[in-house]
Write an enzyme that holds these catalytic residues in place. Structure first.
Site, PDB file in Angstrom:
ATOM      1  N   THR A  69       1.460  35.456  81.902  1.00 21.72           N
ATOM      2  CA  THR A  69       1.555  36.790  81.319  1.00 21.72           C
ATOM      3  C   THR A  69       2.297  36.681  79.988  1.00 21.72           C
ATOM      4  OG1 THR A  69       1.566  37.863  83.460  1.00 21.72           O
ATOM      5  CG2 THR A  69       2.820  38.960  81.730  1.00 21.72           C
TER       6      THR A  69
ATOM      7  N   ARG B 125      -6.386  45.172  92.503  1.00 18.81           N
ATOM      8  CA  ARG B 125      -4.932  44.939  92.633  1.00 18.81           C
ATOM      9  C   ARG B 125      -4.250  45.208  91.285  1.00 18.81           C
ATOM     10  NH1 ARG B 125      -1.129  41.404  89.777  1.00 18.81           N
ATOM     11  NH2 ARG B 125       0.531  40.857  91.202  1.00 18.81           N
ATOM     12  N   VAL B 126      -3.177  45.968  91.327  1.00 21.86           N
ATOM     13  CA  VAL B 126      -2.395  46.225  90.120  1.00 21.86           C
ATOM     14  C   VAL B 126      -1.012  45.617  90.341  1.00 21.86           C
ATOM     15  CG1 VAL B 126      -1.354  48.020  88.688  1.00 21.86           C
ATOM     16  CG2 VAL B 126      -3.679  48.315  89.557  1.00 21.86           C
ATOM     17  N   GLY B 127      -0.548  44.850  89.377  1.00 23.34           N
ATOM     18  CA  GLY B 127       0.748  44.190  89.510  1.00 23.34           C
ATOM     19  C   GLY B 127       1.873  45.009  88.909  1.00 23.34           C
ATOM     20  N   ASP B 128       2.945  44.319  88.587  1.00 20.09           N
ATOM     21  CA  ASP B 128       4.139  44.975  88.042  1.00 20.09           C
ATOM     22  C   ASP B 128       3.977  45.393  86.583  1.00 20.09           C
ATOM     23  OD1 ASP B 128       4.071  42.020  87.660  1.00 20.09           O
ATOM     24  OD2 ASP B 128       5.759  42.469  86.328  1.00 20.09           O
TER      25      ASP B 128
ATOM     26  N   GLY C 233       4.175  39.596  90.708  1.00 15.51           N
ATOM     27  CA  GLY C 233       4.281  41.039  90.505  1.00 15.51           C
ATOM     28  C   GLY C 233       4.749  41.828  91.704  1.00 15.51           C
TER      29      GLY C 233
ATOM     30  N   THR D 164       7.877  38.677  83.949  1.00 15.35           N
ATOM     31  CA  THR D 164       6.751  37.839  84.360  1.00 15.35           C
ATOM     32  C   THR D 164       7.127  37.134  85.651  1.00 15.35           C
ATOM     33  OG1 THR D 164       5.305  36.005  83.780  1.00 15.35           O
ATOM     34  CG2 THR D 164       7.524  35.942  82.851  1.00 15.35           C
ATOM     35  N   GLY D 165       6.109  36.805  86.423  1.00 17.21           N
ATOM     36  CA  GLY D 165       6.338  36.188  87.731  1.00 17.21           C
ATOM     37  C   GLY D 165       5.481  36.901  88.760  1.00 17.21           C
TER      38      GLY D 165
HETATM   39  N1  ASP Z   1       3.551  39.559  86.801  1.00 11.77           N
HETATM   40  C1  ASP Z   1       2.134  39.306  86.698  1.00 11.77           C
HETATM   41  C2  ASP Z   1       1.431  40.001  87.836  1.00 11.77           C
HETATM   42  O1  ASP Z   1       1.873  39.870  88.959  1.00 11.77           O
HETATM   43  C3  ASP Z   1       1.773  37.861  86.688  1.00 11.77           C
HETATM   44  C4  ASP Z   1       2.552  36.988  85.726  1.00 11.77           C
HETATM   45  O2  ASP Z   1       3.644  37.318  85.303  1.00 11.77           O
HETATM   46  O3  ASP Z   1       2.056  35.920  85.365  1.00 11.77           O
HETATM   47  O4  ASP Z   1       0.417  40.602  87.622  1.00 11.77           O
END
Ligand code: ASP
Length: 238
Positions: free
Chosen positions: A169, A197-200, A223, A220-221
């Site tokens: 990300t 799916r929707v992340g953070d 979500g 990032t990480g």
């Molecule tokens: N945080 C992002 C998500 O979960 C993924 C990422 O940070 O690489 O969608």
């Protein structure tokens, strides 16, 4: 005030042989945008521009280079926040757009809403003359190869990419010469996520947060964990 610009290109484990391309990608964002910030560009425009530079770079999981979901499609999330007035704009599950961050910014500046998703976000982008691109323009060879390999693994979960896979990300936070803060984040999400799916990333306070009174952060990480801990807002309050 001395302006500041911090960018990131994801939190996955980056193999040594791909260090250089990642460092080049984030350095390009800084070298293109920091001089403009010094000349008076606002924090909110600076984070949008920095994220745009990284969305174009296929090394990152955002815009071009985004990962494929379980159905072999790219669905992207992005958000931006202006610390001066707490304005916030986000999009989720957006397809065929090179710069989801531009659409998120238009949600912030041109609507009374904070978050648009799916077909509604798509229509909104079209109405604002954001060009659509063919899905292949966002897809990289290495992602397609990885998708084919992983599709055969029945026990695959979205947590696995933390082990070996490099893409990331992208995000930026900025402080402008007037003392305003802003943050922006853009992503293709996690590999092999379920469609929809929707992340953070597009969630206010989770993937992105900015408030002149406390701070600015872009996360990032994984979500699902970031959402549960409301990470960006929590970090700004510490
Ligand atoms: N945080 C992002 C998500 O979960 C993924 C990422 O940070 O690489 O969608």
């Amino acid at each position: 005030m001395q302006p500041r610009l911090i960018v990131h290109g994801g939190a996955w484990s980056i193999p040594d042989e791909r260090d250089d391309t990642h460092i080049k990608g984030v350095s390009r964002a800084i070298s293109e945008v920091y001089p403009l910030l010094k000349k008076g560009l606002s924090a909110v425009d600076a984070v949008e521009k920095a994220v745009c530079v990284m969305e174009e770079d296929p090394i990152f999981d955002a815009g071009r280079g985004s990962v494929l979901n379980i159905d072999g499609e790219i669905e992207m999330d992005a958000s931006i926040m202006d610390g001066k007035n707490l304005a916030f704009g986000a999009v989720a599950a957006l397809q065929n757009i090179l710069h989801p961050i531009k659409v998120a910014k238009l949600v912030m500046t041109e609507t009374e809403h904070c978050l648009l998703v799916g077909t509604g976000a798509q229509k909104f982008a079209q109405a604002h003359f954001i060009p659509e691109v063919a899905p292949e323009e966002l897809l990289t060879e290495s992602e397609l190869e990885f998708y084919r390999k992983v599709k055969e693994e029945k026990n695959y979960t979205t947590k696995i990419p933390f082990e070996p896979f490099p893409e990331g990300t992208v995000g930026a936070v900025a402080l402008d010469i007037e003392g305003n803060l802003a943050a922006a984040t853009s992503t293709g999400g996690t590999s092999r996520k379920i469609a929809g799916r929707v992340g953070d990333t597009p969630i206010l306070g989770a993937g992105t947060f900015a408030d002149n009174e406390s701070g600015a952060a872009s996360a990032t990480g994984w979500g699902e964990a970031i959402m549960k801990s409301f990470l960006s807002k929590t970090a700004c309050e510490c």
